[in-house]
Design an enzyme around this catalytic site. Structure first.
Site, PDB file in Angstrom:
ATOM      1  N   ASP A   1      -0.344   5.031   0.842  1.00 31.59           N
ATOM      2  CA  ASP A   1      -0.641   6.073   1.820  1.00 31.59           C
ATOM      3  C   ASP A   1      -0.548   5.562   3.251  1.00 31.59           C
ATOM      4  O   ASP A   1      -1.228   4.610   3.645  1.00 31.59           O
ATOM      5  CB  ASP A   1      -2.033   6.656   1.563  1.00 31.59           C
ATOM      6  CG  ASP A   1      -2.045   7.510   0.302  1.00 31.59           C
ATOM      7  OD1 ASP A   1      -1.049   8.208   0.053  1.00 31.59           O
ATOM      8  OD2 ASP A   1      -3.046   7.476  -0.439  1.00 31.59           O
TER       9      ASP A   1
ATOM     10  N   ASP B   1       0.860  -1.175   0.000  1.00 34.02           N
ATOM     11  CA  ASP B   1       0.000   0.000   0.000  1.00 34.02           C
ATOM     12  C   ASP B   1       0.904   1.235   0.000  1.00 34.02           C
ATOM     13  O   ASP B   1       2.092   1.150   0.350  1.00 34.02           O
ATOM     14  CB  ASP B   1      -0.876  -0.037   1.256  1.00 34.02           C
ATOM     15  CG  ASP B   1      -1.668   1.219   1.454  1.00 34.02           C
ATOM     16  OD1 ASP B   1      -2.438   1.576   0.557  1.00 34.02           O
ATOM     17  OD2 ASP B   1      -1.502   1.861   2.512  1.00 34.02           O
TER      18      ASP B   1
ATOM     19  N   ASP C   1      -1.419  -0.350   6.034  1.00 39.46           N
ATOM     20  CA  ASP C   1      -1.731   0.181   7.359  1.00 39.46           C
ATOM     21  C   ASP C   1      -3.207   0.094   7.714  1.00 39.46           C
ATOM     22  O   ASP C   1      -3.574   0.272   8.872  1.00 39.46           O
ATOM     23  CB  ASP C   1      -1.294   1.645   7.451  1.00 39.46           C
ATOM     24  CG  ASP C   1      -2.126   2.543   6.539  1.00 39.46           C
ATOM     25  OD1 ASP C   1      -2.064   2.360   5.309  1.00 39.46           O
ATOM     26  OD2 ASP C   1      -2.853   3.424   7.052  1.00 39.46           O
TER      27      ASP C   1
END
Length: 227
Positions: free
Chosen positions: A10, A8, A179
């Site tokens: 961001d 991922d 996250d």
């Protein structure tokens, strides 16, 4: 040792929260809001609701276009929400902040011979521009973005073109790292892949989702990939 790392972007590599805070506070201030802390919290709550709906399959663009109209309405202001959305998108284009250690982490994975793949929800032009501005593009073998694919994580169909491009990708030779439990970890689960929840703040998992692994640092992620 794993063969593939799907990462991922961001708040896993790119410091989205820092750029978001700077951009939103600037928009609030330019449009007459004096209490920037309250204004930011109002936006974050509305934005969280918007992205929750998107992750559950709702159409992206119509919802994103409501974020600033709803935020300023809640604060007692009337604004052109679509104009502010365009302004914010331009700000995001210039959000080149990275999390501490992200570049070294990617460079190390490349040295170790892993195939590093980006798998991100977001707008194609913004994400590609941010990766280029942060000088991270070259570390990725391929970059997969939900706007291009037509489906957002956690929809299993987000991973379909990734699996098609890498036909030997399996749960045993791949880790999805991110996250967000509701998009990255659930997405990996839906796609039949093992996952690493990147949790440097040691947040509590209050969901029913169970990542395969949890890591608080890039060093821990590297260990899991090389094991």
């Amino acid at each position: 040792m794993k063969k593939y790392a799907i990462l991922d972007l961001d708040d896993t590599l790119l410091d989205f929260k820092r750029g978001e805070t700077v951009g939103i506070q600037r928009i609030l201030q330019e449009n007459g809001v004096s209490d920037l802390t309250a204004g930011l919290q109002t936006y974050l709550q509305i934005n969280h609701d918007v992205w929750t709906q998107i992750e559950h399959g709702a159409a992206r663009e119509p919802l994103l276009a409501t974020r600033f109209t709803r935020t300023f309405a809640a604060l007692g202001y009337h604004v052109d929400g679509q104009r502010l959305e365009q302004q914010y998108s331009q700000m995001l284009d210039q959000n080149f902040y990275t999390l501490a250690g992200a570049t070294d982490f990617l460079a190390d994975l490349n040295r170790q011979g892993l195939t590093v793949v980006a798998g991100t929800n977001g707008t194609k032009s913004i994400q590609l521009n941010r990766l280029a501005g942060a000088q991270l593009t070259a570390y990725f073998d391929r970059i997969f973005i939900s706007e291009d694919i037509g489906f957002d994580k956690p929809d299993a169909r987000f991973f379909t073109p990734i699996r098609q491009y890498y036909p030997d990708m399996t749960a045993t030779n791949t880790l999805m790292i991110g996250d967000r439990l509701q998009s990255d970890i659930l997405g990996a689960q839906n796609a039949g892949l093992d996952s690493v929840w990147f949790n440097p703040t040691h947040a509590n998992n209050s969901t029913t989702l169970h990542p395969t692994y949890e890591a608080a640092s890039y060093a821990q992620i590297t260990q899991l990939l090389l094991a």
